[in-house]
Design a protein around this motif. Structure first.
Motif, short mmCIF file in Angstrom:
data_model
loop_
_atom_site.label_atom_id
_atom_site.label_comp_id
_atom_site.label_asym_id
_atom_site.label_seq_id
_atom_site.Cartn_x
_atom_site.Cartn_y
_atom_site.Cartn_z
N LYS A 80 17.46 2.75 -0.32
CA LYS A 80 18.55 2.59 -1.31
C LYS A 80 19.76 3.14 -0.49
N LEU A 81 20.84 2.42 -0.85
CA LEU A 81 22.10 2.67 -0.44
C LEU A 81 22.91 3.47 -1.29
N VAL A 82 22.90 4.61 -1.25
CA VAL A 82 23.58 5.62 -2.30
C VAL A 82 25.06 5.58 -2.02
N SER A 110 28.37 -6.84 -0.70
CA SER A 110 28.32 -8.36 -1.15
C SER A 110 28.32 -9.24 0.10
N LEU A 111 28.80 -8.97 1.09
CA LEU A 111 29.22 -9.63 2.20
C LEU A 111 27.80 -9.62 2.99
N LEU A 112 27.13 -8.50 2.89
CA LEU A 112 25.84 -8.30 3.72
C LEU A 112 24.67 -8.69 2.66
N ILE A 113 24.79 -9.12 1.68
CA ILE A 113 23.97 -9.82 0.72
C ILE A 113 23.82 -11.25 1.29
N GLY A 114 25.03 -11.79 1.31
CA GLY A 114 25.19 -13.20 2.12
C GLY A 114 24.41 -13.26 3.32
N ASP A 115 24.36 -12.34 4.15
CA ASP A 115 23.86 -12.23 5.47
C ASP A 115 22.43 -11.91 5.50
N GLY A 116 21.71 -11.61 4.01
CA GLY A 116 20.21 -11.28 3.80
C GLY A 116 19.92 -9.97 4.29
N LEU A 117 21.03 -8.86 4.65
CA LEU A 117 20.50 -7.67 5.08
C LEU A 117 20.63 -6.53 4.20
N VAL A 118 21.02 -6.97 2.80
CA VAL A 118 21.09 -6.04 1.69
C VAL A 118 20.84 -7.02 0.37
N TYR A 119 19.94 -6.15 -0.40
CA TYR A 119 19.96 -6.99 -1.78
C TYR A 119 20.25 -6.14 -2.76
N ALA A 120 20.76 -6.47 -3.93
CA ALA A 120 21.22 -5.77 -5.03
C ALA A 120 19.99 -5.68 -6.28
N GLU A 121 19.90 -4.61 -6.89
CA GLU A 121 18.90 -4.33 -7.98
C GLU A 121 19.79 -4.28 -9.26
N ASP A 122 19.41 -5.07 -10.22
CA ASP A 122 20.32 -4.97 -11.61
C ASP A 122 20.46 -3.69 -12.07
N ARG A 182 20.94 -0.94 -10.46
CA ARG A 182 20.43 0.15 -9.71
C ARG A 182 20.89 0.29 -8.31
N GLY A 183 22.02 -0.56 -7.98
CA GLY A 183 22.78 -0.43 -6.84
C GLY A 183 22.00 -1.31 -5.73
N TYR A 184 22.16 -0.87 -4.36
CA TYR A 184 21.78 -1.82 -3.23
C TYR A 184 20.69 -1.19 -2.57
#
Length: 117
Positions: free
Chosen positions: A27-29, A49-61, A63-65
């Motif tokens: 979790k990225l606090v 958000s940019l890192l989500i596009g790169d597939g390195l991070v995902y968001a939890e509804d 709950r954060g990243y």
């Protein structure tokens, strides 16, 4: 902070993820990210958000990243793709290299051989 600041944070965070500063699925606090990168919530969210596009991070509804885990199959695909790109680069270098390029390759090869001895 400006849009440029968000990009700077994104690059630093991306570098940290790739270097395994953060564990897969960690979790990225936001509070810790603010301290580490010296950025506010807005630029951090934009960077994430940019890192989500790169597939390195995902968001939890709600709950954060989190850092996206990578599977063995994904890793194999990455290495296979890289090997193919490097092989293509070498082939194109040989096809397009001139005499000066070839002489430089031979000279560097000789220097490498001397280092190994």
């Amino acid at each position: 902070m400006s849009e440029n600041a968000a990009l700077q944070v994104m690059h630093r965070l991306k570098d940290d993820i790739v270097k395994n500063v953060y564990d897969p699925d960690q979790k990225l606090v936001m509070a810790k990210l603010k301290d580490r990168y010296g950025a506010g919530v807005g630029p951090l969210r934009e960077a994430l958000s940019l890192l989500i596009g790169d597939g390195l991070v995902y968001a939890e509804d709600q709950r954060g990243y989190r850092v996206t885990p990578i599977s063995i199959d994904d890793m194999r695909d990455i290495y296979e793709t890289r090997a193919r790109i490097e092989a293509l680069s070498v082939r194109l270098s040989f096809e397009n290299g001139d005499d000066d390029w070839e002489a430089d390759v031979v000279a560097r090869s000789h220097n490498l051989f001397k280092l190994q001895s």
